[in-house]
Scaffold this motif. Structure first.
Motif, PDB file in Angstrom:
ATOM      1  N   THR A 171       1.291  -1.023   0.002  1.00 18.77           N
ATOM      2  CA  THR A 171      -0.043   0.035  -0.093  1.00 18.77           C
ATOM      3  C   THR A 171       0.489   1.420  -0.076  1.00 18.77           C
ATOM      4  O   THR A 171       1.943   1.437   0.390  1.00 18.77           O
ATOM      5  CB  THR A 171      -0.239  -0.133   1.579  1.00 18.77           C
ATOM      6  OG1 THR A 171      -0.425   0.093   2.279  1.00 18.77           O
ATOM      7  CG2 THR A 171      -1.755  -1.178   1.375  1.00 18.77           C
ATOM      8  N   ASN A 226      -7.027 -15.743  -0.290  1.00 16.07           N
ATOM      9  CA  ASN A 226      -7.719 -14.220  -0.015  1.00 16.07           C
ATOM     10  C   ASN A 226      -7.256 -13.694   1.602  1.00 16.07           C
ATOM     11  O   ASN A 226      -7.137 -12.250   0.800  1.00 16.07           O
ATOM     12  CB  ASN A 226      -9.065 -14.757   0.334  1.00 16.07           C
ATOM     13  CG  ASN A 226      -9.555 -14.757  -1.512  1.00 16.07           C
ATOM     14  OD1 ASN A 226      -8.750 -14.672  -2.476  1.00 16.07           O
ATOM     15  ND2 ASN A 226     -10.798 -15.995  -1.485  1.00 16.07           N
ATOM     16  N   ASP A 227      -6.970 -13.993   2.620  1.00 13.56           N
ATOM     17  CA  ASP A 227      -6.350 -13.435   3.805  1.00 13.56           C
ATOM     18  C   ASP A 227      -5.454 -13.188   3.432  1.00 13.56           C
ATOM     19  O   ASP A 227      -5.001 -12.082   3.973  1.00 13.56           O
ATOM     20  CB  ASP A 227      -6.786 -14.610   4.535  1.00 13.56           C
ATOM     21  CG  ASP A 227      -7.559 -14.620   4.901  1.00 13.56           C
ATOM     22  OD1 ASP A 227      -8.973 -14.374   4.871  1.00 13.56           O
ATOM     23  OD2 ASP A 227      -8.193 -15.762   5.714  1.00 13.56           O
ATOM     24  N   THR A 230      -6.116 -10.078   1.779  1.00 15.16           N
ATOM     25  CA  THR A 230      -6.391  -8.831   1.774  1.00 15.16           C
ATOM     26  C   THR A 230      -5.399  -8.813   3.256  1.00 15.16           C
ATOM     27  O   THR A 230      -5.037  -6.807   3.767  1.00 15.16           O
ATOM     28  CB  THR A 230      -7.650  -9.321   3.287  1.00 15.16           C
ATOM     29  OG1 THR A 230      -8.503  -9.663   2.698  1.00 15.16           O
ATOM     30  CG2 THR A 230      -7.749  -8.159   4.056  1.00 15.16           C
ATOM     31  N   LYS A 233      -2.644  -5.670   1.198  1.00 18.39           N
ATOM     32  CA  LYS A 233      -3.831  -4.462   0.760  1.00 18.39           C
ATOM     33  C   LYS A 233      -4.442  -3.502   2.459  1.00 18.39           C
ATOM     34  O   LYS A 233      -4.706  -2.940   2.337  1.00 18.39           O
ATOM     35  CB  LYS A 233      -5.297  -4.761   0.418  1.00 18.39           C
ATOM     36  CG  LYS A 233      -5.396  -5.634  -1.658  1.00 18.39           C
ATOM     37  CD  LYS A 233      -6.363  -6.777  -1.631  1.00 18.39           C
ATOM     38  CE  LYS A 233      -5.828  -7.206  -2.954  1.00 18.39           C
ATOM     39  NZ  LYS A 233      -7.336  -7.817  -3.740  1.00 18.39           N
ATOM     40  N   LEU A 234      -4.749  -4.424   3.491  1.00 16.33           N
ATOM     41  CA  LEU A 234      -4.435  -3.591   4.319  1.00 16.33           C
ATOM     42  C   LEU A 234      -3.331  -3.194   5.090  1.00 16.33           C
ATOM     43  O   LEU A 234      -3.350  -2.294   6.069  1.00 16.33           O
ATOM     44  CB  LEU A 234      -5.542  -4.635   5.547  1.00 16.33           C
ATOM     45  CG  LEU A 234      -6.759  -4.935   5.577  1.00 16.33           C
ATOM     46  CD1 LEU A 234      -6.990  -5.819   6.543  1.00 16.33           C
ATOM     47  CD2 LEU A 234      -7.092  -3.789   5.603  1.00 16.33           C
ATOM     48  N   GLN A 245      -4.740 -10.654  -8.880  1.00 18.47           N
ATOM     49  CA  GLN A 245      -5.476 -10.271  -6.629  1.00 18.47           C
ATOM     50  C   GLN A 245      -5.144  -8.996  -6.995  1.00 18.47           C
ATOM     51  O   GLN A 245      -5.196  -8.501  -5.818  1.00 18.47           O
ATOM     52  CB  GLN A 245      -4.272 -11.356  -6.011  1.00 18.47           C
ATOM     53  CG  GLN A 245      -5.351 -12.496  -5.542  1.00 18.47           C
ATOM     54  CD  GLN A 245      -4.817 -13.739  -4.590  1.00 18.47           C
ATOM     55  OE1 GLN A 245      -3.508 -13.745  -4.679  1.00 18.47           O
ATOM     56  NE2 GLN A 245      -5.905 -13.904  -4.110  1.00 18.47           N
ATOM     57  N   SER A 246      -4.114  -8.270  -7.520  1.00 16.11           N
ATOM     58  CA  SER A 246      -3.724  -6.837  -7.550  1.00 16.11           C
ATOM     59  C   SER A 246      -4.382  -6.255  -8.154  1.00 16.11           C
ATOM     60  O   SER A 246      -4.185  -4.842  -8.116  1.00 16.11           O
ATOM     61  CB  SER A 246      -2.434  -6.738  -7.487  1.00 16.11           C
ATOM     62  OG  SER A 246      -1.844  -7.321  -8.403  1.00 16.11           O
ATOM     63  N   GLU A 249      -6.622  -2.852  -7.499  1.00 19.19           N
ATOM     64  CA  GLU A 249      -6.130  -2.005  -6.429  1.00 19.19           C
ATOM     65  C   GLU A 249      -5.650  -1.140  -7.214  1.00 19.19           C
ATOM     66  O   GLU A 249      -4.872  -0.331  -6.473  1.00 19.19           O
ATOM     67  CB  GLU A 249      -5.493  -3.140  -5.008  1.00 19.19           C
ATOM     68  CG  GLU A 249      -6.857  -3.280  -4.399  1.00 19.19           C
ATOM     69  CD  GLU A 249      -7.453  -4.604  -5.053  1.00 19.19           C
ATOM     70  OE1 GLU A 249      -8.458  -4.991  -4.326  1.00 19.19           O
ATOM     71  OE2 GLU A 249      -6.800  -5.484  -5.930  1.00 19.19           O
TER      72      GLU A 249
END
Length: 297
Positions: A171, A226-227, A230, A233-234, A245-246, A249
């Motif tokens: 991020t 998935n986690d 996540t 992404k967090l 998956q990216s 974003e």
């Protein structure tokens, strides 16, 4: 010497269910009757077939018997289908398959859904790293596997599926905190990363190419695809994500590339060479889905 098929099937159920009690419930027998069947088979073959632990585990000899039982169940299903009989209502055949977490969490399941619409089948999925799923084929635990191994396992067919391409991302907030001057080796040596588990080598491979000691940075372990995504992404850490998956974003600038060479993982489908219509249908659908979602090999 012959292997009684009813006894072989009983052993397979014990291994599938993990305990004699659970196998008894599935077979609608008493636990004592299940135990006697397995003991009788061991006496006839002169081999210990199951380690009576929790869960129950097949010995090498037991694995061969379980593999036979599963092959026979699959061929029986094909024969019934050839007669025009529908076994779905009372006894669908169980197909154990092995798949890596990223495939399972992204592109794999739609292929199985299409197969289940046409065949009397249920799937028993074993999740493992793509470098280890071939071992489940060798042991007879599964009938087919998504694997990184191109060389066919003995008695198996192999077809290339495509390439999963991974890129290092994080991020903007994470980059501002941990990599303010960019993803330099010095900064990455201190920046926490996210690993799937202790066998996940993707992030370590990325660090090695940059000359970073892979054991030095702190790690989060998030053992679900998935986690795992996540967590990145967090902003818990940086990590390598497959493109699908990216990309959303990245387009919104909620993630940024860290640069460096993308890591490409070739994937293959291997399955028992049985000449089964059902296994061929599974292979066809998995191959078709892979061609839509993966990078061509």
């Amino acid at each position: 010497m012959e292997i009684p098929l009813d006894l072989a099937r009983t052993l397979a159920v014990v291994i599938d269910e993990g305990t004699f009690d659970a196998a008894a419930r599935r077979l609608r027998l008493t636990p004592s009757a299940v135990s006697q069947r397995v003991k009788s088979l061991e006496q006839q073959l002169g081999r210990v077939l199951v380690v009576r632990s929790k869960p129950a585990r097949a010995t090498d000899a037991g694995a061969a018997v379980v593999r036979l039982a599963r092959q026979l169940a699959l061929l029986e299903q094909d024969a019934l289908a050839g007669f025009g009989l529908d076994a779905a209502s009372d006894r669908p055949v169980s197909i154990p398959l092995a798949v890596n977490a990223d495939s399972l969490g992204t592109w794999f399941l739609p292929a199985l859904a299409r197969v289940s619409e046409r065949y009397a089948v249920v799937f028993d999925l074993h999740r493992d790293d793509q470098d280890f799923t071939a071992g489940l084929l060798e042991s007879g635990t599964v009938m087919g596997a998504v694997t990184s191994q191109a060389t066919p396992v003995a008695g198996c067919l192999v077809q290339p599926l495509g390439v999963m391409r991974y890129q290092a991302v994080a991020t903007p907030g994470y980059v501002a905190r941990w990599l303010p001057h960019g993803p330099t080796p010095e900064a990455l040596a201190l920046a926490p990363r996210v690993d799937f588990d202790r066998r996940d080598d993707l992030q370590a491979e990325y660090l090695r190419e940059l000359g970073v000691d892979v054991e030095h940075p702190a790690r989060h372990f998030v053992p679900a695809s998935n986690d795992f995504a996540t967590a990145i992404k967090l902003g818990l850490g940086w990590g390598l994500l497959p493109t699908f998956q990216s990309k959303t974003e990245l387009g919104r600038r909620e993630l940024v590339h860290l640069g460096g060479r993308p890591i490409e993982v070739p994937l293959y489908w291997q399955q028992w060479n049985l000449g089964s219509a059902l296994l061929e249908a599974i292979a066809h659908e998995i191959g078709a889905e892979a061609r839509r979602e993966l990078t061509p090999p």
